[in-house]
Design an enzyme around this catalytic site. Sequence first.
Site, short mmCIF file in Angstrom:
data_model
loop_
_atom_site.label_atom_id
_atom_site.label_comp_id
_atom_site.label_asym_id
_atom_site.label_seq_id
_atom_site.Cartn_x
_atom_site.Cartn_y
_atom_site.Cartn_z
N VAL A 60 -17.21 15.82 52.45
CA VAL A 60 -16.09 15.86 53.37
C VAL A 60 -16.64 15.58 54.76
O VAL A 60 -17.34 16.42 55.34
CB VAL A 60 -15.36 17.22 53.33
CG1 VAL A 60 -14.16 17.20 54.27
CG2 VAL A 60 -14.94 17.57 51.91
N ILE A 61 -16.35 14.41 55.29
CA ILE A 61 -16.86 13.99 56.59
C ILE A 61 -15.89 14.40 57.69
O ILE A 61 -14.68 14.17 57.56
CB ILE A 61 -17.12 12.47 56.62
CG1 ILE A 61 -18.17 12.12 55.56
CG2 ILE A 61 -17.56 12.01 58.01
CD1 ILE A 61 -18.39 10.63 55.37
N HIS A 88 -8.75 18.60 59.57
CA HIS A 88 -8.53 18.48 58.13
C HIS A 88 -9.78 18.91 57.35
O HIS A 88 -9.69 19.64 56.37
CB HIS A 88 -8.15 17.03 57.79
CG HIS A 88 -8.04 16.75 56.34
ND1 HIS A 88 -6.95 17.15 55.60
CD2 HIS A 88 -8.86 16.10 55.48
CE1 HIS A 88 -7.12 16.76 54.35
NE2 HIS A 88 -8.27 16.11 54.25
N TRP A 97 -13.89 10.65 46.22
CA TRP A 97 -13.75 10.34 47.64
C TRP A 97 -15.15 10.27 48.25
O TRP A 97 -15.99 11.09 47.93
CB TRP A 97 -12.91 11.41 48.32
CG TRP A 97 -12.42 11.01 49.67
CD1 TRP A 97 -12.93 11.41 50.87
CD2 TRP A 97 -11.32 10.15 49.97
NE1 TRP A 97 -12.21 10.84 51.89
CE2 TRP A 97 -11.22 10.05 51.36
CE3 TRP A 97 -10.42 9.43 49.18
CZ2 TRP A 97 -10.26 9.28 52.00
CZ3 TRP A 97 -9.46 8.67 49.80
CH2 TRP A 97 -9.38 8.60 51.19
N PHE A 124 -22.25 24.85 44.84
CA PHE A 124 -21.62 24.11 45.93
C PHE A 124 -22.54 22.97 46.34
O PHE A 124 -23.47 23.14 47.12
CB PHE A 124 -21.39 25.07 47.11
CG PHE A 124 -20.64 24.47 48.27
CD1 PHE A 124 -19.25 24.47 48.30
CD2 PHE A 124 -21.32 23.93 49.35
CE1 PHE A 124 -18.56 23.95 49.38
CE2 PHE A 124 -20.63 23.41 50.44
CZ PHE A 124 -19.25 23.42 50.45
N TYR A 158 -11.21 18.62 47.33
CA TYR A 158 -10.27 19.74 47.17
C TYR A 158 -10.07 20.08 45.69
O TYR A 158 -9.91 21.25 45.33
CB TYR A 158 -8.93 19.38 47.82
CG TYR A 158 -7.96 20.53 47.84
CD1 TYR A 158 -8.06 21.52 48.81
CD2 TYR A 158 -6.95 20.63 46.90
CE1 TYR A 158 -7.17 22.59 48.84
CE2 TYR A 158 -6.06 21.68 46.92
CZ TYR A 158 -6.17 22.66 47.88
OH TYR A 158 -5.29 23.71 47.90
N ARG A 195 -28.50 12.63 53.80
CA ARG A 195 -28.64 13.79 52.92
C ARG A 195 -28.33 13.45 51.46
O ARG A 195 -28.35 14.34 50.60
CB ARG A 195 -27.73 14.92 53.41
CG ARG A 195 -28.23 15.53 54.70
CD ARG A 195 -27.15 16.22 55.50
NE ARG A 195 -27.69 16.87 56.69
CZ ARG A 195 -28.03 16.22 57.81
NH1 ARG A 195 -27.88 14.91 57.89
NH2 ARG A 195 -28.52 16.87 58.84
N GLU A 230 -11.25 13.12 63.15
CA GLU A 230 -10.69 13.43 64.47
C GLU A 230 -9.77 14.65 64.44
O GLU A 230 -9.37 15.15 65.49
CB GLU A 230 -9.93 12.22 64.99
CG GLU A 230 -10.84 11.03 65.26
CD GLU A 230 -10.08 9.82 65.77
OE1 GLU A 230 -8.87 9.93 66.03
OE2 GLU A 230 -10.70 8.76 65.89
#
Length: 166
Positions: free
Chosen positions: A90-91, A97, A31, A122, A66, A136, A94
């Site tokens: 993980v961006i 989540h 992802w 991590f 995840y 980044r 709205e």
Amino acid sequence: MASAQKNLSVFSTDELPDISERRFAILVSEWNSEVTEALFDGAYQTLLQHGAKPENVIRGNVPGSYELSLGSQWFAQRDDIDAVIAIGCVIQGETKHNDYINHAVAQGLTNVGMKTGKPVIFGVLTPNDQQQALDRAGGIHGNKGDEAAITAIKMIGLQQQVYSKF
């Protein structure tokens, strides 16, 4: 913002241990692949630059961040793996989540390291938007994949120090 014009990937490489015979697993989330592939490249190249052999770096893919915890556990349980680097992004969206995912992944990776006694790093970005992620992942703020690899190397060094006989 203090990081607006700063390369955040500045770290010391003094006194790194010999990793020529160490084996690493780099687990990569599919992802946000534009970001995670850049992070993987940074981690992989940094390991090689500091002495890892290409054949001693194993890559695994998971669908999303995840799944990094379970995938990392599978690799960390192998006797021939010395450290695991978990790469993801993980961006923030709205909804909340991202908060749930980030917390679960951080806790999961911590648990894997504690359970196996091996460094489980991590290497997951948690940016507010796509541009922050790209900044980044080889952009103006450096590459957090580099930092994840250096962290794995340093943790192997600490492990050697802790368990060496005086």
